[in-house]
Design a protein around this motif. Structure first.
Motif, PDB file in Angstrom:
ATOM      1  N   VAL A  63       0.891  -1.279  -0.169  1.00 44.43           N
ATOM      2  CA  VAL A  63      -0.164   0.732  -0.077  1.00 44.43           C
ATOM      3  C   VAL A  63       0.895   1.351  -0.246  1.00 44.43           C
ATOM      4  N   GLY A  64       1.310   2.087  -1.153  1.00 48.65           N
ATOM      5  CA  GLY A  64       1.804   3.541  -0.762  1.00 48.65           C
ATOM      6  C   GLY A  64       3.172   3.133  -1.593  1.00 48.65           C
ATOM      7  N   CYS A  65       3.481   2.841  -2.303  1.00 48.05           N
ATOM      8  CA  CYS A  65       4.545   2.247  -3.255  1.00 48.05           C
ATOM      9  C   CYS A  65       5.868   2.700  -3.754  1.00 48.05           C
ATOM     10  N   GLY A  66       5.085   4.239  -4.081  1.00 48.29           N
ATOM     11  CA  GLY A  66       5.672   5.257  -3.789  1.00 48.29           C
ATOM     12  C   GLY A  66       6.861   4.986  -5.523  1.00 48.29           C
ATOM     13  N   ASP A  67       7.669   5.413  -5.662  1.00 48.64           N
ATOM     14  CA  ASP A  67       8.809   5.363  -6.474  1.00 48.64           C
ATOM     15  C   ASP A  67       9.017   3.714  -6.690  1.00 48.64           C
ATOM     16  N   GLY A  68       9.364   2.772  -5.378  1.00 53.29           N
ATOM     17  CA  GLY A  68       9.541   1.597  -5.784  1.00 53.29           C
ATOM     18  C   GLY A  68      10.665   0.858  -5.754  1.00 53.29           C
ATOM     19  N   PHE A  69      11.903   2.088  -4.620  1.00 51.58           N
ATOM     20  CA  PHE A  69      12.718   1.715  -4.076  1.00 51.58           C
ATOM     21  C   PHE A  69      12.856   0.496  -3.277  1.00 51.58           C
ATOM     22  N   GLY A  70      11.425   0.228  -2.437  1.00 56.05           N
ATOM     23  CA  GLY A  70      11.844  -1.135  -1.767  1.00 56.05           C
ATOM     24  C   GLY A  70      11.280  -2.275  -2.244  1.00 56.05           C
ATOM     25  N   THR A  71      10.474  -1.519  -2.453  1.00 57.04           N
ATOM     26  CA  THR A  71       9.457  -3.613  -3.211  1.00 57.04           C
ATOM     27  C   THR A  71      10.312  -4.588  -3.438  1.00 57.04           C
ATOM     28  N   PRO A  72      10.544  -4.396  -4.484  1.00 56.24           N
ATOM     29  CA  PRO A  72      11.563  -5.361  -5.182  1.00 56.24           C
ATOM     30  C   PRO A  72      11.935  -6.314  -3.640  1.00 56.24           C
ATOM     31  N   VAL A  73      12.965  -5.507  -2.456  1.00 54.45           N
ATOM     32  CA  VAL A  73      13.148  -6.642  -1.511  1.00 54.45           C
ATOM     33  C   VAL A  73      11.495  -7.364  -1.085  1.00 54.45           C
ATOM     34  N   VAL A  81       4.008  -9.348  -5.266  1.00 60.23           N
ATOM     35  CA  VAL A  81       3.196  -8.678  -5.316  1.00 60.23           C
ATOM     36  C   VAL A  81       2.767  -7.475  -6.208  1.00 60.23           C
ATOM     37  N   ILE A  82       1.228  -7.003  -5.303  1.00 62.57           N
ATOM     38  CA  ILE A  82       0.298  -6.374  -6.322  1.00 62.57           C
ATOM     39  C   ILE A  82       1.068  -5.109  -5.701  1.00 62.57           C
ATOM     40  N   ALA A  83       1.160  -3.932  -6.177  1.00 61.50           N
ATOM     41  CA  ALA A  83       1.941  -2.708  -5.867  1.00 61.50           C
ATOM     42  C   ALA A  83       1.490  -1.209  -5.858  1.00 61.50           C
ATOM     43  N   GLU A 118      -8.110  -8.704  -5.247  1.00 63.32           N
ATOM     44  CA  GLU A 118      -7.220 -10.063  -4.912  1.00 63.32           C
ATOM     45  C   GLU A 118      -8.140 -10.074  -3.456  1.00 63.32           C
ATOM     46  N   ARG A 119      -7.605 -11.217  -3.258  1.00 61.19           N
ATOM     47  CA  ARG A 119      -7.768 -11.637  -1.447  1.00 61.19           C
ATOM     48  C   ARG A 119      -5.984 -11.851  -1.504  1.00 61.19           C
ATOM     49  N   PHE A 120      -5.374 -11.369  -0.587  1.00 60.16           N
ATOM     50  CA  PHE A 120      -3.748 -11.170   0.111  1.00 60.16           C
ATOM     51  C   PHE A 120      -3.530 -11.596   0.977  1.00 60.16           C
ATOM     52  N   ASP A 121      -2.411 -12.383   1.377  1.00 55.65           N
ATOM     53  CA  ASP A 121      -2.313 -13.271   2.705  1.00 55.65           C
ATOM     54  C   ASP A 121      -1.805 -11.899   3.363  1.00 55.65           C
ATOM     55  N   ALA A 122      -1.175 -11.260   2.895  1.00 56.43           N
ATOM     56  CA  ALA A 122      -1.333  -9.805   3.885  1.00 56.43           C
ATOM     57  C   ALA A 122      -0.637  -8.426   2.858  1.00 56.43           C
ATOM     58  N   ALA A 123      -1.282  -7.852   4.127  1.00 60.00           N
ATOM     59  CA  ALA A 123      -1.080  -5.946   2.457  1.00 60.00           C
ATOM     60  C   ALA A 123      -0.045  -5.409   4.310  1.00 60.00           C
ATOM     61  N   GLU A 142      -9.872  -0.239   6.871  1.00 60.80           N
ATOM     62  CA  GLU A 142     -11.167  -1.282   6.699  1.00 60.80           C
ATOM     63  C   GLU A 142     -10.588  -1.604   4.820  1.00 60.80           C
ATOM     64  N   ASN A 143     -10.627  -1.012   3.851  1.00 66.40           N
ATOM     65  CA  ASN A 143     -10.122  -1.351   2.413  1.00 66.40           C
ATOM     66  C   ASN A 143      -8.543  -2.436   2.403  1.00 66.40           C
ATOM     67  N   GLN A 144      -8.046  -2.089   3.400  1.00 67.44           N
ATOM     68  CA  GLN A 144      -6.652  -3.736   3.623  1.00 67.44           C
ATOM     69  C   GLN A 144      -7.263  -5.338   4.102  1.00 67.44           C
ATOM     70  N   CYS A 145      -8.772  -4.678   4.816  1.00 68.69           N
ATOM     71  CA  CYS A 145      -8.709  -5.478   5.313  1.00 68.69           C
ATOM     72  C   CYS A 145      -9.608  -6.663   4.750  1.00 68.69           C
ATOM     73  N   ALA A 146     -10.931  -5.625   4.284  1.00 68.52           N
ATOM     74  CA  ALA A 146     -11.700  -6.198   2.977  1.00 68.52           C
ATOM     75  C   ALA A 146     -10.602  -7.139   2.162  1.00 68.52           C
ATOM     76  N   CYS A 147      -9.484  -6.907   1.448  1.00 70.45           N
ATOM     77  CA  CYS A 147      -8.900  -7.632   0.753  1.00 70.45           C
ATOM     78  C   CYS A 147      -8.062  -9.048   1.429  1.00 70.45           C
ATOM     79  N   LEU A 148      -8.117  -8.982   2.039  1.00 71.72           N
ATOM     80  CA  LEU A 148      -7.480  -9.531   3.122  1.00 71.72           C
ATOM     81  C   LEU A 148      -7.570 -10.915   3.817  1.00 71.72           C
ATOM     82  N   LYS A 149      -7.002 -12.348   3.594  1.00 63.98           N
ATOM     83  CA  LYS A 149      -7.764 -13.806   3.828  1.00 63.98           C
ATOM     84  C   LYS A 149      -7.772 -13.119   5.866  1.00 63.98           C
ATOM     85  N   GLU A 150      -8.654 -14.158   5.859  1.00 62.07           N
ATOM     86  CA  GLU A 150      -9.364 -14.494   7.431  1.00 62.07           C
ATOM     87  C   GLU A 150      -8.164 -14.129   8.175  1.00 62.07           C
TER      88      GLU A 150
END
Length: 224
Positions: A63-73, A81-83, A118-123, A142-150
């Motif tokens: 959530v909020g990847c900016g310019d993607g500097f850390g996303t590859p980690v 990863v959906i960024a 999608e339904r995500f394992d984590a956000a 709330e919107n993160q919870c709506a797309c997370l698995k239980e």
């Protein structure tokens, strides 16, 4: 016994494969490199913590990847990863610069306004919540919870409000929704069965005295 390599042979074997086309940095990270390069180390340490917590998961939302500097980690540790990022300029740049990282998809989207299908394992989010208008805390979670698995995981990283007096004027202007460990845990406890709190000073992660942490992480586990 195998023949010992010469210095020139060892150098060639050890370095030639690394001479690839360079990957450009995004605009925010380029600014850091020129004006505050040590900050890049702090940011990567935050992403490394998230990557260790999320390692082996199938699908993760940034959530909020900016310019993607850390996303590859994170991409190195999980299958997909959906960024997402509301500033379309970043998304266009990320898609162009990081196109060779095949398990990342960048989308122009703000979590406070949209729920990914999608339904995500984590956000996870790093340096996002402190920039939001306070009333948006509700839709942010709330919107993160709506797309997370239980049994999903949510990690939120943000500067500690107790460190604000040491921040630059530019940071203080932007950080309009700072949290303490106590306030972040209180918010996240509304949505998650278990919430674990961590502190960070520079690159060092710990569970020490909360008011002395420059940076804080909350990790919620299991939806309520």
């Amino acid at each position: 016994m195998p023949k010992k390599l010469t210095q020139a042979q060892a150098y060639k074997l050890g370095t030639d494969y690394q001479f690839i086309d360079s990957v450009k940095l995004g605009p925010w990270t380029s600014y850091s490199l020129l004006h505050d390069p040590k900050h890049m180390g702090f940011v990567l340490a935050r992403y490394k913590f998230c990557a260790k917590m999320l390692e082996g998961m199938d699908q993760v939302l940034e959530v909020g990847c900016g310019d993607g500097f850390g996303t590859p980690v994170i991409a190195q540790a999980v299958k997909k990863v959906i960024a997402i990022e509301p500033d379309a300029r970043h998304i266009q740049g990320n898609r162009r610069r990081l196109s060779k990282i095949g398990n990342v998809e960048f989308r122009a989207m703000g979590i406070c306004d949209h729920v990914p299908p999608e339904r995500f394992d984590a956000a996870f989010s790093i340096d996002v919540i402190e920039h939001l208008d306070k009333p948006l805390n509700k839709s942010f979670f709330e919107n993160q919870c709506a797309c997370l698995k239980e049994d999903g995981v949510c990690i939120v990283g943000t500067p500690n409000i107790t460190a604000n007096k040491y921040a630059s004027e530019r940071s203080r202007v932007q950080h309009i929704n700072l949290q303490s460990q106590a306030s972040l845990k209180k918010i996240m406890s509304r949505y998650f069965k278990r919430v674990f709190m961590f502190g960070m000073n520079d690159e060092v992660l710990h569970t020490g005295y909360a008011p002395m942490c420059h940076y804080i992480f909350g990790m919620g586990v299991g939806l309520k």
